[in-house]
Design a protein around this motif. Sequence first.
Motif, PDB file in Angstrom:
ATOM      1  N   ALA A  10      95.528  -2.203  14.256  1.00 15.93           N
ATOM      2  CA  ALA A  10      96.031  -2.454  12.906  1.00 15.93           C
ATOM      3  C   ALA A  10      97.113  -1.414  12.643  1.00 15.93           C
ATOM      4  N   VAL A  11      98.079  -1.764  11.811  1.00 13.19           N
ATOM      5  CA  VAL A  11      99.156  -0.842  11.466  1.00 13.19           C
ATOM      6  C   VAL A  11      98.977  -0.407  10.016  1.00 13.19           C
ATOM      7  N   THR A  12      99.049   0.899   9.807  1.00 16.78           N
ATOM      8  CA  THR A  12      98.925   1.468   8.467  1.00 16.78           C
ATOM      9  C   THR A  12     100.124   2.365   8.194  1.00 16.78           C
ATOM     10  N   VAL A  13     100.258   2.761   6.951  1.00 17.60           N
ATOM     11  CA  VAL A  13     101.268   3.734   6.545  1.00 17.60           C
ATOM     12  C   VAL A  13     100.582   4.815   5.721  1.00 17.60           C
ATOM     13  N   ASP A  14     101.087   6.022   5.813  1.00 22.57           N
ATOM     14  CA  ASP A  14     100.645   7.134   4.982  1.00 22.57           C
ATOM     15  C   ASP A  14     101.891   7.799   4.421  1.00 22.57           C
ATOM     16  N   VAL A  15     101.805   8.274   3.170  1.00 23.96           N
ATOM     17  CA  VAL A  15     102.972   8.860   2.525  1.00 23.96           C
ATOM     18  C   VAL A  15     102.672  10.302   2.112  1.00 23.96           C
ATOM     19  N   VAL A  16     103.487  11.210   2.633  1.00 22.58           N
ATOM     20  CA  VAL A  16     103.413  12.626   2.274  1.00 22.58           C
ATOM     21  C   VAL A  16     104.457  12.859   1.189  1.00 22.58           C
ATOM     22  N   VAL A  17     104.000  13.069  -0.042  1.00 21.01           N
ATOM     23  CA  VAL A  17     104.899  13.351  -1.161  1.00 21.01           C
ATOM     24  C   VAL A  17     104.815  14.848  -1.426  1.00 21.01           C
ATOM     25  N   VAL A  18     105.961  15.534  -1.281  1.00 16.54           N
ATOM     26  CA  VAL A  18     106.001  16.982  -1.417  1.00 16.54           C
ATOM     27  C   VAL A  18     107.006  17.368  -2.496  1.00 16.54           C
TER      28      VAL A  18
END
Length: 150
Positions: A10-18
Amino acid sequence: MNGKERERPAVTVDVVVVARREGQFQVLLVRRARPPFAGLWALPGGFVEPGEGLEAAARRELREETGIEPACLEQLHTFGDPGRDPRGWTISVAYLALLGDEEARSWQPQPGSDAAGVGWFDLHHLPPLAFDHVDILACAARRLERGPGG
């Protein structure tokens, strides 16, 4: 393929907001409301929907979980170690959003969809995290230390 069905991840995304807040890099995390890792902090993210582009998925998940939409996102790195998600084999494309001062001050993140909470944390003093998000944040910290274009 010798007649065998090939397993696909499965393909996922994660977002690092800094954002630089109070003189330190801080990262936006969400508290997971559902298993796996219910109650732990995590990066906003989730599964890519059929026919959806990666950046569109990252923006959708960030909006659904925090109500925010950064002006710029850049691909940070791809993570795919076996066992990174107890639900099965996943490959995650991580994105980085580095906020300017005005953008960071104007945001009022709110938990949504499957988030039980949302908060800012010092990038170098993190709570226990879900999945392999400590590795993703270490990658982001190295990228930030290199500076623009790094």
